[in-house]
Design a protein around this motif. Structure first.
Motif, mmCIF file in Angstrom:
data_model
loop_
_atom_site.group_PDB
_atom_site.id
_atom_site.type_symbol
_atom_site.label_atom_id
_atom_site.label_comp_id
_atom_site.label_asym_id
_atom_site.label_seq_id
_atom_site.Cartn_x
_atom_site.Cartn_y
_atom_site.Cartn_z
ATOM 1 N N GLN A 19 0.835 -1.206 0.000
ATOM 2 C CA GLN A 19 0.000 0.000 0.000
ATOM 3 C C GLN A 19 0.872 1.258 0.000
ATOM 4 O OE1 GLN A 19 -3.299 0.091 -0.238
ATOM 5 N NE2 GLN A 19 -3.543 2.286 0.015
ATOM 6 N N ILE A 22 2.225 1.739 -3.460
ATOM 7 C CA ILE A 22 1.192 2.190 -4.399
ATOM 8 C C ILE A 22 0.895 3.678 -4.238
ATOM 9 C CG2 ILE A 22 -1.275 1.996 -4.955
ATOM 10 C CD1 ILE A 22 -0.969 -1.046 -4.474
ATOM 11 N N VAL A 23 0.782 4.142 -2.989
ATOM 12 C CA VAL A 23 0.430 5.556 -2.768
ATOM 13 C C VAL A 23 1.646 6.477 -2.810
ATOM 14 C CG1 VAL A 23 -1.655 4.976 -1.471
ATOM 15 C CG2 VAL A 23 0.463 5.453 -0.235
ATOM 16 N N GLN A 76 9.475 -0.323 -12.804
ATOM 17 C CA GLN A 76 8.160 0.326 -12.911
ATOM 18 C C GLN A 76 7.064 -0.645 -13.295
ATOM 19 O OE1 GLN A 76 8.317 3.339 -11.016
ATOM 20 N NE2 GLN A 76 6.431 3.332 -12.172
ATOM 21 N N VAL A 79 5.739 -2.146 -10.137
ATOM 22 C CA VAL A 79 4.946 -1.157 -9.384
ATOM 23 C C VAL A 79 3.589 -0.957 -10.050
ATOM 24 C CG1 VAL A 79 4.849 1.246 -8.601
ATOM 25 C CG2 VAL A 79 7.003 -0.028 -8.457
ATOM 26 N N GLU A 80 3.562 -0.844 -11.364
ATOM 27 C CA GLU A 80 2.295 -0.683 -12.089
ATOM 28 C C GLU A 80 1.417 -1.915 -11.935
ATOM 29 O OE1 GLU A 80 3.246 0.472 -16.109
ATOM 30 O OE2 GLU A 80 4.304 2.258 -15.405
ATOM 31 N N ASN A 83 -0.267 -1.808 -8.632
ATOM 32 C CA ASN A 83 -1.360 -0.843 -8.679
ATOM 33 C C ASN A 83 -2.601 -1.453 -9.347
ATOM 34 O OD1 ASN A 83 -2.684 1.547 -8.328
ATOM 35 N ND2 ASN A 83 -1.545 2.670 -9.867
ATOM 36 N N ARG A 84 -2.404 -2.106 -10.490
ATOM 37 C CA ARG A 84 -3.530 -2.739 -11.194
ATOM 38 C C ARG A 84 -4.165 -3.829 -10.334
ATOM 39 N NH1 ARG A 84 0.191 -2.650 -15.364
ATOM 40 N NH2 ARG A 84 0.531 -4.894 -15.178
ATOM 41 N N LYS A 86 -4.233 -4.041 -7.062
ATOM 42 C CA LYS A 86 -4.956 -3.444 -5.938
ATOM 43 C C LYS A 86 -6.296 -2.888 -6.412
ATOM 44 C CE LYS A 86 -4.190 -3.064 -2.004
ATOM 45 N NZ LYS A 86 -4.709 -3.923 -0.917
ATOM 46 N N ILE A 87 -6.297 -2.226 -7.562
ATOM 47 C CA ILE A 87 -7.556 -1.692 -8.114
ATOM 48 C C ILE A 87 -8.526 -2.834 -8.383
ATOM 49 C CG2 ILE A 87 -8.574 -0.597 -10.160
ATOM 50 C CD1 ILE A 87 -6.014 1.185 -10.220
#
Length: 121
Positions: A19, A22-23, A76, A79-80, A83-84, A86-87
């Motif tokens: 988390q 991500i933030v 990256q 990391v991306e 993010n995907r 988590k969404i």
């Protein structure tokens, strides 16, 4: 950090670190707290923290530099991907909970849109 009883602590520590990545609290290349320091801060066993960090390394989210510590990946793509994922997790949970309340996907999305438009975000 308050740990939930229904889930292993090491997984909750992993989720917290992900988390933070991500933030943007933990940026690519940032050093992660040492095991003992993190264990003290979280009031948990160092072995539990070690397990969480090792698992994050296995997943290539963190990497170690001998004698220097652990760092957030600079890849990256990873990391991306986090993010995907988590969404997807958040949206899947939302739609599942709405389904349990009797709403279709379309109705759930409509309710979400109205919620956002009313400024209740």
């Amino acid at each position: 950090m308050n740990f939930a009883e229904n889930r292993p602590i090491y997984l909750q520590i992993m989720d917290e670190i992900i988390q933070q990545i991500i933030v943007g609290k933990l940026k690519p290349g940032n050093k992660v707290m040492a095991v003992r320091e993190m264990a003290v801060q979280l009031s948990t066993n160092p072995n539990t923290v070690q397990r969480a960090l090792q698992e994050l390394e296995r997943m290539e989210i963190l990497y170690s530099e001998r004698g220097k510590g652990r760092f957030v990946t600079e890849d990256q793509d990873i990391v991306e991907k986090l993010n995907r994922e988590k969404i997807t997790e958040v949206m899947t949970d939302y739609l599942l909970n709405m389904k349990l309340l009797g709403f279709t996907k379309a109705e759930s999305l409509d309710r979400l849109q109205h919620f956002v438009e009313e400024g209740q975000e």
